[in-house]
Scaffold this active site. Sequence first.
Site, PDB file in Angstrom:
ATOM      1  CB  CYS A  43     -12.970 -33.534 -20.922  1.00  0.00           C
ATOM      2  SG  CYS A  43     -12.149 -34.327 -19.541  1.00  0.00           S
ATOM      3  CB  CYS A  96     -13.496 -33.696 -15.965  1.00  0.00           C
ATOM      4  SG  CYS A  96     -13.103 -32.095 -16.684  1.00  0.00           S
ATOM      5  CG  ASP A  99      -4.322  -1.231   1.508  1.00  0.00           C
ATOM      6  OD1 ASP A  99      -3.105  -1.414   1.713  1.00  0.00           O
ATOM      7  OD2 ASP A  99      -5.132  -2.154   1.338  1.00  0.00           O
ATOM      8  CD  GLU A 114      -2.614  10.312  10.063  1.00  0.00           C
ATOM      9  OE1 GLU A 114      -2.226  10.497   8.908  1.00  0.00           O
ATOM     10  OE2 GLU A 114      -2.017  10.719  11.072  1.00  0.00           O
ATOM     11  CB  CYS A 155      -9.400 -32.169 -20.089  1.00  0.00           C
ATOM     12  SG  CYS A 155     -10.383 -31.022 -19.123  1.00  0.00           S
ATOM     13  CE  LYS A 163      -4.275  -3.384   8.849  1.00  0.00           C
ATOM     14  NZ  LYS A 163      -3.095  -4.239   8.750  1.00  0.00           N
ATOM     15  CB  CYS A 194      -9.973 -33.585 -14.946  1.00  0.00           C
ATOM     16  SG  CYS A 194     -10.029 -34.099 -16.659  1.00  0.00           S
ATOM     17  CE  LYS A 203      -1.496   0.584   8.528  1.00  0.00           C
ATOM     18  NZ  LYS A 203      -1.261  -0.006   7.230  1.00  0.00           N
ATOM     19  CE1 TYR A 240       2.644   7.844   6.302  1.00  0.00           C
ATOM     20  CE2 TYR A 240       0.885   7.823   4.672  1.00  0.00           C
ATOM     21  CZ  TYR A 240       2.012   7.255   5.223  1.00  0.00           C
ATOM     22  OH  TYR A 240       2.528   6.113   4.682  1.00  0.00           O
TER      23      TYR A 240
HETATM   24  S1  IVH Z   1       2.520   6.787   9.907  1.00  0.00           S
HETATM   25  C1  IVH Z   1       6.661   5.391  11.881  1.00  0.00           C
HETATM   26  N1  IVH Z   1       0.202   7.232   8.817  1.00  0.00           N
HETATM   27  O1  IVH Z   1       1.151   2.035   7.010  1.00  0.00           O
HETATM   28  C2  IVH Z   1       5.436   5.080  11.121  1.00  0.00           C
HETATM   29  N2  IVH Z   1       1.411   5.346   8.060  1.00  0.00           N
HETATM   30  O2  IVH Z   1       1.842  -0.244   8.705  1.00  0.00           O
HETATM   31  C3  IVH Z   1       5.034   6.163  10.217  1.00  0.00           C
HETATM   32  N3  IVH Z   1       0.316   4.105   6.260  1.00  0.00           N
HETATM   33  O3  IVH Z   1       4.561   1.980   6.287  1.00  0.00           O
HETATM   34  C4  IVH Z   1       3.859   5.808   9.416  1.00  0.00           C
HETATM   35  N4  IVH Z   1      -1.452   5.391   6.097  1.00  0.00           N
HETATM   36  O4  IVH Z   1       2.975   2.864   4.493  1.00  0.00           O
HETATM   37  C5  IVH Z   1       1.266   6.421   8.849  1.00  0.00           C
HETATM   38  N5  IVH Z   1      -1.840   7.776   7.903  1.00  0.00           N
HETATM   39  C6  IVH Z   1      -0.796   6.992   7.936  1.00  0.00           C
HETATM   40  C7  IVH Z   1      -0.674   5.890   7.090  1.00  0.00           C
HETATM   41  C8  IVH Z   1       0.452   5.075   7.178  1.00  0.00           C
HETATM   42  C9  IVH Z   1      -0.841   4.335   5.623  1.00  0.00           C
HETATM   43  C10 IVH Z   1       1.190   2.974   5.970  1.00  0.00           C
HETATM   44  C11 IVH Z   1       2.629   3.319   5.781  1.00  0.00           C
HETATM   45  C12 IVH Z   1       3.374   2.506   6.796  1.00  0.00           C
HETATM   46  C13 IVH Z   1       2.401   1.418   7.092  1.00  0.00           C
HETATM   47  C14 IVH Z   1       2.641   0.855   8.474  1.00  0.00           C
END
Ligand code: IVH
Length: 701
Positions: A422, A419, A130, A126, A449, A325, A443, A128, A237
Amino acid sequence: MKKPAPIESLGEAQARREHARLGEEIGAHDARYYTEDAPTVSDADYDALRRRYEAIETAFPELATPESLTKKVGAAPSEKFMLIRHHVPMLSLGNIFDEEEVSEFVTRVRRFLGLGPEVPLDITAEPKIDGLSCSLLYIKGELAKAATRGDSLEGEEVTANVHTIGEIPKALAGAAPEILEVRGEVYMTHMDFAALNTRQTEAGRTLFANPRNAAAGSLRQLDPAITAGRPLHFFAYAWGEARFLPASTQMGMIAAFKDFGLPVNPLTVLCHSADCLIAHYRRIESMRARLGYDIDGVVYKVDSLALQNRLGFVSRSPRWAVAHKFPAEKAATVLRGIEINVGRTGALTPVARLDPVTVGGVVVSNATLHNEDEIARKDIRIGDTVTVQRAGDVIPQVLGPILERRPKDAAPYVFPQKCPVCGSAAVREIDPQTGTADVVRRCTGGLVCTAQMVERLKHFVSRNAFDIEGLGDKQIEQFFRDGLIKTPADIFALKARDARSLQKLKHREGFGETSVLNLFRAIEERRTIPLNRFIFALGIRHVGETNARRLARYFCSFEALRKTARAATEESEARAEINNIEGFGEVVAEAIADFFAEKHNEEVLDALTAHVTPLPMEAVASLSPVAGKTIVFTGSLERMTRDEAKAMAERLGAKVAASVSKKTDLVVAGPGAGSKLAKAAELGIEAMSEEDWLRLTGQEA
Ligand code: IVH
């Protein structure tokens, strides 16, 4: 509208009630005006409220407490949230970066569980997200408490704020467990982020660096009305505490969340092999730019909850999950020019002007080239096709030229020795000890300036300095250009009574009568300011927030500092005195002496102190957020001894008690806090960590 009672007819209790009610109302209007840029009252109505508030205070001076809106001094209120202990810690994930490591993860899991190759192993994949993680505690299906992750063991209570997020159900649908703590990510979309930053610019506020910071800043607000105006979203999640679990697999849990009415990410799939995980990773990566929200990788989780249990955790992360990542994103584009920015201290910073290029869904047309030596080392030339990289939220950078695509006539870049603003000489200081040149060319124009003048003004009004609402970078630039503000003192001469500046201000785009009046009010509020902020605002080289605080604590008054600093010529006793301040040394002492020796600075300071009163450290005590409060310290403190903490609290006008009672206002709890913290929770008394305490009392930025 009912006609208000004449002030003379108000009794003390009545006045107190009305004053408090007006304070709240005005505060809410301010938040709508400043933060949402969407006022709900006319200027005239707002001013009437404000006048009534002030008139009550004049008639009942005891209401003019440090908390009064007429006395707002210094920073915005520190974040003092209640802390919530996570019964199940909110841990993080281990990271992997390349595809080989995906197979290694699967192999590791199989080995740990002793699964033969013939035994199937389901793993989910799934996005991740941000954003920032958030825990939602549902009791009997009702949203009872919400908290941020905090330090993983304790988070900040943000229940009221989470209640304003439309997408998060207040009540779960269907047969949810009696207790269920749902975890997931709060995030902001790209579109909402851009719109919020536009509003921030118009309101003269600092911009958010990225959607994640914007989401965090929006959720961690003391005033839920502000959160309500920020469009936040959520994906569920994971989970923490639960009376029972509605499913036995990760996929089943996600489906159950969905049935309960919680938003879940549609890109979650079930895989049976590393190849399938990688294929889904690539698919998500290819969709990344079109998703409309930031993701920074793909999370793989063992699907069976029974197996998750067996796998358990290694230190702070689960053995049953990993985050794959995305690599930093790169793109090639043409370097059209190199612009030199001049900073507050005169530093010349090269910025690449690029043909706009999309790097990971974001259009980049500027990138940093770091400094003169970097350009020379990589031999970056104007006209080159260069590789640009954008990693997470750091500013895009030019990695280097693609030599095969270099135009024949591209000449090596010559860094300016003057600079560009100035025309003064720009030099690289030589370190007297090592004999090497500083990487930064500066500068030498100082206050002639204009670039440095503007940057100093921006610094002067910035968040941790004078923090003047409605006066952000954009406004400073405009006002400077128009000749309205040249030095800090000019800000305080822009008075409401000055019809000329009012007229000039009113006619600029996005600056109506209310904005002007609000700006004047914000300026008035800063005519008194804690000494440490005042010193920091001056922008003395090597005097950041920490050193400004050290100076304020040591000298207690601005006059005392000024007197010593003026006398601090080389080899003097005064120079030695500054040098000896805890944490200082030659370089800092010299920078301070130089600043006060500069005639122009003297003039600026004379003009400024005619308008502004830096509050000596003792006076700060009576304005401190803890003045008059009763505080209990419990658990072990890590940054100071108990005696130190007590002395500091008392210096700030608070009383320190040994045990928690109804009279306690605040409990500061370190690790291992037990019964006192529990009692505080029982009595509904505010509790905070040592770090938050340091922040609240201005001991730490
Ligand atoms: S599972 C025990 N699923 O990533 C860990 N985390 O680097 C449970 N995050 O603190 C987390 N998307 O804030 C999980 N699909 C996802 C996520 C996710 C973002 C974040 C979350 C976590 C951090 C860890």
